[in-house]
Design an enzyme around this catalytic site. Structure first.
Site, PDB file in Angstrom:
ATOM      1  CB  SER A 119      -0.956  -0.042   1.196  1.00  8.50           C
ATOM      2  OG  SER A 119      -2.005   0.881   1.041  1.00  8.50           O
ATOM      3  CG  HIS A 178      -5.101  -3.244   0.861  1.00  7.17           C
ATOM      4  ND1 HIS A 178      -4.387  -3.256  -0.305  1.00  7.17           N
ATOM      5  CD2 HIS A 178      -4.708  -2.115   1.524  1.00  7.17           C
ATOM      6  CE1 HIS A 178      -3.605  -2.188  -0.367  1.00  7.17           C
ATOM      7  NE2 HIS A 178      -3.773  -1.488   0.742  1.00  7.17           N
TER       8      HIS A 178
END
Length: 412
Positions: free
Chosen positions: A231, A361
């Site tokens: 990320s 994620h």
């Protein structure tokens, strides 16, 4: 439809630390080569925002600022420096050189790096976990909240005898969205709040590597150094590897906008994407980068070029199409555009991407692990002397819409 492109490369692709050679080529680049040392370049002044021309397609990575074409590695070294200067001038803020003084020590598993510059000081720490046995050991620097392997499963590295190093990013600049610009240890040393956190964090990675170089007793093989993060940390590892050529393998996990996804391409996608003007919620970028919020086409570069700065070293980009924000269609385009640089150097297999759905994620699924293992074993463990190209994606973008240049052969 999922695309799985596995093409055997008909060159003897060299692996760290083996010597590289090609039957019809010469001066084939090594993964840890420092191309910046190939040439001294006059970079000139950057153009003001008002003087920039609009470029609708992805900018040609082989086109110098003076309009000449890059045709060999020496010219690419200059082009590389141009792009670094552009990224730091327009997007992240200028990355300072190493401080006046830097020392490092190790106690138990904690490395301490002490720095001083112009009467100011800063201390960094990192947890270093070595494998059993005798070194030298390959190592991975993990960035984010998952420890010394970032968000990747630790056993992918530790079960293969790879040392892990946890980077403490908050010592340089704090993570979060409700944080003040110019806060953190980096800014105590360099008091320019206009510089973004990505510069602070990538500068810290370079200083961490400096510290490793001062501690031979750690028996870390500095020619086999990897970095990974997910990320926002996936963006950090891309900037770090782009700016510092001592990193042999980069694994950028789900970096999204500001990572491998070009701003121009993301801007054309429907939905809630991390386009440039939505990426300003935290002081990650330079304070005046917002000038481009409504006109990304005025950027004289894009992120396929930032990715290409890693060449000829190894890079694996991991994507997750379940999260619209990440704009993985753009990542696909960005990786294919950047790969033209690796192709120009005769080593396209050193840039891989795997965009796989069906998982949260920053949680690597089992069916994406083979790609990670392949890059670890190729570029940290010397287990193969050549590799297949890894290009896995559910998308079929119109690459001709964005990639208008012809790929040169930089080894002729």
């Amino acid at each position: 439809m999922q695309i799985r492109h596995l093409q055997l490369i008909l060159v003897v692709a060299a692996m760290i630390p083996m010597n590289l050679s090609c039957a019809q080529k010469k001066d084939t680049p090594k993964p840890a080569d420092t191309l910046n040392q190939l040439s001294d370049c006059v970079l000139g002044q950057m153009t003001s925002f008002e003087g920039l021309m609009e470029i609708e397609d992805l900018p040609n990575p082989f086109l110098m600022r003076n309009g000449s074409q890059v045709t060999n590695l020496t010219q690419w070294a200059c082009r590389r420096k141009e792009v670094i200067k552009q990224i730091q001038f327009y997007e992240t803020g200028i990355k300072p050189d190493a401080p006046d003084t830097l020392s490092a020590s190790i106690s138990d598993s904690t490395m301490v790096i002490r720095m001083a510059d112009d009467g100011k000081s800063l201390e960094m720490t990192a947890s270093v976990i070595l494998p059993q046995g005798e070194g030298p050991f390959p190592a991975v620097i993990g960035i984010g909240f998952g420890g010394g392997t970032g968000s990747l499963p630790a056993e992918l590295f530790t079960d293969r005898g790879i040392a892990t190093i946890q980077y403490n990013l908050n010592e340089l600049a704090p993570w979060g969205f409700d944080v003040e610009r110019g806060s953190g240890g980096f800014y105590e040393l360099y008091s320019d709040p206009s510089v973004g956190f990505f510069t602070a964090w990538s500068w810290g990675v370079s200083r961490l590597i400096d510290g490793l170089e001062l501690l031979p007793e750690l028996t870390i093989d500095l020619d086999r150094l990897a970095i990974t993060g997910c990320s926002f940390a996936g963006k950090i590892v891309l900037f770090s590897a782009a700016f510092d050529e001592r990193i042999a393998l980069t694994i950028a996990q789900e970096p999204g906008g500001g990572g491998a996804a070009p701003w121009r391409v993301t801007e054309t996608l429907d939905g809630e994407r991390e386009i440039l003007k939505r990426a300003q919620g935290a002081p990650w970028y330079a304070s005046d980068f917002s000038k481009f919020n409504e006109d990304v086409n005025k950027l004289p570069y894009d992120h396929h070029q930032m990715v290409s700065l890693v060449a000829p070293r190894a890079l694996l980009v991991l994507g997750n199409p379940d999260y619209e924000w990440l704009a993985e269609e753009s990542t696909h385009v960005g990786c294919e555009a950047a790969k033209t640089v690796w192709k120009a150097m005769g080593v396209p297999e050193r840039l891989g991407y795997s965009i796989v759905a069906g998982h949260p994620h920053c949680q690597l699924p089992a069916d994406q692990q083979p790609e990670v293992i392949a890059f670890i074993e190729r570029y940290l463990l010397d287990k193969t002397s050549s590799g297949e190209e890894i290009a896995i994606s559910p998308y079929s973008p119109d690459l001709d819409r964005w990639i208008k240049w012809k790929t040169p052969d930089l080894l002729e």
